[in-house]
Design an enzyme around this catalytic site. Structure first.
Site, PDB file in Angstrom:
ATOM      1  N   SER A 177       0.844  -1.202   0.000  1.00 31.28           N
ATOM      2  CA  SER A 177       0.000   0.000   0.000  1.00 31.28           C
ATOM      3  C   SER A 177       0.876   1.247   0.000  1.00 31.28           C
ATOM      4  O   SER A 177       1.971   1.247   0.576  1.00 31.28           O
ATOM      5  CB  SER A 177      -0.884  -0.009   1.246  1.00 31.28           C
ATOM      6  OG  SER A 177      -1.491   1.254   1.419  1.00 31.28           O
ATOM      7  N   TYR A 233      -0.906  -0.802  10.265  1.00 30.33           N
ATOM      8  CA  TYR A 233      -1.055  -1.064   8.824  1.00 30.33           C
ATOM      9  C   TYR A 233       0.109  -0.442   8.065  1.00 30.33           C
ATOM     10  O   TYR A 233       0.725  -1.071   7.209  1.00 30.33           O
ATOM     11  CB  TYR A 233      -2.389  -0.483   8.339  1.00 30.33           C
ATOM     12  CG  TYR A 233      -2.718  -0.797   6.891  1.00 30.33           C
ATOM     13  CD1 TYR A 233      -3.191  -2.068   6.545  1.00 30.33           C
ATOM     14  CD2 TYR A 233      -2.564   0.142   5.884  1.00 30.33           C
ATOM     15  CE1 TYR A 233      -3.499  -2.375   5.223  1.00 30.33           C
ATOM     16  CE2 TYR A 233      -2.871  -0.153   4.563  1.00 30.33           C
ATOM     17  CZ  TYR A 233      -3.345  -1.412   4.240  1.00 30.33           C
ATOM     18  OH  TYR A 233      -3.649  -1.721   2.933  1.00 30.33           O
TER      19      TYR A 233
HETATM   20  N1  LIG Z   1      -8.750  -1.781  -0.983  1.00 28.01           N
HETATM   21  C1  LIG Z   1      -7.798  -0.872  -1.045  1.00 28.01           C
HETATM   22  O1  LIG Z   1      -8.055   0.329  -1.293  1.00 28.01           O
HETATM   23  C2  LIG Z   1      -6.368  -1.271  -0.840  1.00 28.01           C
HETATM   24  C3  LIG Z   1      -5.386  -0.277  -0.986  1.00 28.01           C
HETATM   25  C4  LIG Z   1      -4.052  -0.629  -0.822  1.00 28.01           C
HETATM   26  C5  LIG Z   1      -3.716  -1.945  -0.522  1.00 28.01           C
HETATM   27  N2  LIG Z   1      -4.685  -2.893  -0.362  1.00 28.01           N
HETATM   28  C6  LIG Z   1      -4.276  -4.260  -0.049  1.00 28.01           C
HETATM   29  O2  LIG Z   1      -4.911  -5.161  -0.927  1.00 28.01           O
HETATM   30  C7  LIG Z   1      -5.023  -6.448  -0.302  1.00 28.01           C
HETATM   31  C8  LIG Z   1      -6.438  -6.969  -0.473  1.00 28.01           C
HETATM   32  O3  LIG Z   1      -7.306  -6.115   0.251  1.00 28.01           O
HETATM   33  P1  LIG Z   1      -8.823  -5.857  -0.123  1.00 28.01           P
HETATM   34  O4  LIG Z   1      -8.981  -4.412  -0.295  1.00 28.01           O
HETATM   35  O5  LIG Z   1      -9.257  -6.787  -1.206  1.00 28.01           O
HETATM   36  O6  LIG Z   1      -9.500  -6.222   1.283  1.00 28.01           O
HETATM   37  P2  LIG Z   1     -10.640  -7.274   1.695  1.00 28.01           P
HETATM   38  O7  LIG Z   1     -11.755  -7.234   0.722  1.00 28.01           O
HETATM   39  O8  LIG Z   1     -10.903  -6.974   3.119  1.00 28.01           O
HETATM   40  O9  LIG Z   1      -9.918  -8.686   1.533  1.00 28.01           O
HETATM   41  C9  LIG Z   1      -8.898  -9.082   2.405  1.00 28.01           C
HETATM   42  C10 LIG Z   1      -8.656 -10.555   2.189  1.00 28.01           C
HETATM   43  O10 LIG Z   1      -7.584 -10.976   3.083  1.00 28.01           O
HETATM   44  C11 LIG Z   1      -8.055 -12.135   3.749  1.00 28.01           C
HETATM   45  N3  LIG Z   1      -7.357 -12.395   5.012  1.00 28.01           N
HETATM   46  C12 LIG Z   1      -7.282 -11.623   6.116  1.00 28.01           C
HETATM   47  N4  LIG Z   1      -6.570 -12.243   7.080  1.00 28.01           N
HETATM   48  C13 LIG Z   1      -6.184 -13.441   6.568  1.00 28.01           C
HETATM   49  C14 LIG Z   1      -5.438 -14.535   7.056  1.00 28.01           C
HETATM   50  N5  LIG Z   1      -4.953 -14.562   8.303  1.00 28.01           N
HETATM   51  N6  LIG Z   1      -5.211 -15.596   6.234  1.00 28.01           N
HETATM   52  C15 LIG Z   1      -5.697 -15.600   4.970  1.00 28.01           C
HETATM   53  N7  LIG Z   1      -6.455 -14.612   4.466  1.00 28.01           N
HETATM   54  C16 LIG Z   1      -6.686 -13.540   5.249  1.00 28.01           C
HETATM   55  C17 LIG Z   1      -9.527 -11.914   3.939  1.00 28.01           C
HETATM   56  O11 LIG Z   1     -10.193 -13.123   4.304  1.00 28.01           O
HETATM   57  P3  LIG Z   1     -11.599 -13.132   5.104  1.00 28.01           P
HETATM   58  O12 LIG Z   1     -12.675 -12.918   4.088  1.00 28.01           O
HETATM   59  O13 LIG Z   1     -11.614 -14.483   5.719  1.00 28.01           O
HETATM   60  O14 LIG Z   1     -11.549 -12.018   6.111  1.00 28.01           O
HETATM   61  C18 LIG Z   1      -9.875 -11.420   2.541  1.00 28.01           C
HETATM   62  O15 LIG Z   1      -9.963 -12.491   1.643  1.00 28.01           O
HETATM   63  C19 LIG Z   1      -4.590  -6.242   1.154  1.00 28.01           C
HETATM   64  O16 LIG Z   1      -3.263  -6.673   1.336  1.00 28.01           O
HETATM   65  C20 LIG Z   1      -4.684  -4.721   1.322  1.00 28.01           C
HETATM   66  O17 LIG Z   1      -3.819  -4.239   2.339  1.00 28.01           O
HETATM   67  C21 LIG Z   1      -6.007  -2.566  -0.518  1.00 28.01           C
END
Ligand SMILES: NC(=O)c1ccc[n+]([C@@H]2O[C@H](COP(=O)([O-])OP(=O)(O)OC[C@H]3O[C@@H](n4cnc5c(N)ncnc54)[C@H](OP(=O)(O)O)[C@@H]3O)[C@@H](O)[C@H]2O)c1
Length: 310
Positions: A177, A233
């Protein structure tokens, strides 16, 4: 066992958000995708979604909790027997590390928008927040965040490296991020260690993370100039970017990069964001499919997933 004509990709946190879209897009390109999820039911439901999109031949499900050593070991064992090789590892799973009484963490969203706008050409629509709640940083949530976003990636990566070494184009993508960009770090020692690329080691990165956790536990976040918002984070992603560089230096025959996928509408931010999960996943997939000999050890962020390095 491994089919020479097939490329195998494993995606953590593949059951929703950006991870699910990464699985879909990689599978659409004919790559055999192993969608992993910590929760079997949620993972199998996600698999169904991809099956209904006509991708059933290209996607399998595997349970994988990135903070559970037994789960990682079982996944490696199963993977070794069933596929025999891994070509692309996408460390996507992540948590925000906050607790709160609302579904939309307003201050996180606002701060992220400020950071994204300051660092990119992405046009961000005006924020339409649906609620005005607050989120709290607790030590427990922060520690969980560090263990998921940083140590989880390390454990999964180390466990799968022997399978990646059997690939002729081993690739690791760490979904990070802009929040972890060093310009956002205020703690001078952490900044000095993490910005010293030539001197970076796994131990020095771990040291920064451990110091942060101790400061957090002992109430010294403000005193030692750690940021006062979504701190765990930010530290987890800054450490992840540094670890990516260390790993890239160690495995010069791999392509290993981290990137910010952009501010995307997912559950992590109450589905606010400038871009869709699909658009965010496109950036991740481009980095996952960099050709052999492509850049390694970089942190990518721009709308094409190719511009700004550290
Ligand atoms: N969305 C944004 O704007 C944004 C921006 C920058 C970076 N990111 C990064 O992008 C990545 C994906 O995020 P997202 O936005 O798609 O969020 P999200 O929809 O909340 O998805 C997060 C995923 O991580 C899984 N997870 C959490 N803890 C875990 C564990 N211990 N073992 C295995 N899986 C686990 C969750 O599983 P559950 O469904 O079981 O909770 C879910 O599948 C993350 O690394 C986040 O930091 C996102």
């Amino acid at each position: 066992m491994a089919d020479a004509g097939v490329r195998y990709a494993l995606v953590t946190g593949g059951n929703k958000g950006i991870g699910l879209e990464i699985c879909k897009q990689l599978a659409s390109k004919g790559i055999k995708v192993i969608l992993t999820s910590r929760d079997e039911k949620r993972g199998l439901e996600a698999l169904q979604i991809l099956n209904h999109s006509g991708l059933s031949h290209h996607v399998d499900f595997l349970q994988l909790n990135v903070v559970d050593a037994a789960s990682i070991a079982a996944a490696v064992q199963f993977f070794t027997t069933k596929y025999g090789r891994l070509d692309i590892l996408v460390n996507n799973a992540g948590v925000l590390g906050l607790e709160g009484d609302v579904s939309i963490p307003q201050e996180v969203v606002e701060a992220t928008v400020v950071a994204v706008v300051a660092n990119s050409e992405v046009e961000t629509p005006p924020l339409q927040l649906k609620t005005k709640g607050t989120t709290i940083q607790t030590y427990e949530a922060g520690e969980k965040c560090i263990h998921t976003n940083y140590y989880g990636v390390k454990r999964v990566t180390e466990a799968f490296i022997p399978l990646l070494q059997l690939s002729d184009s081993p690739t690791i993508v760490n979904v990070s991020s802009m929040g972890g960009h060093l310009t956002h770090l205020r703690n001078e020692r952490a900044k000095a260690v993490l910005s010293n690329e030539a001197g970076l080691t796994e131990e020095s990165v771990d040291g920064v993370v451990q110091e942060f956790l101790i400061d957090f536990k002992e109430g010294r976040l403000e005193k030692n100039k750690w940021l006062n918002h979504a701190t765990a984070y930010q530290v987890s992603k800054a450490a992840l970017n540094a670890y990516t560089k260390v790993l890239a230096k160690r495995h010069t025959d791999f392509i290993i990069n981290s990137l910010c996928p952009g501010f995307a509408r997912t559950d992590m931010n109450g589905n606010l964001g400038a871009i869709s999960a699909e658009e965010a996943a496109q950036k991740v997939v481009r980095v996952a499919l960099l050709p052999r000999g492509g850049p390694s050890g970089a942190f990518f962020y721009d709308k094409d997933a190719y511009g700004v390095a550290t």
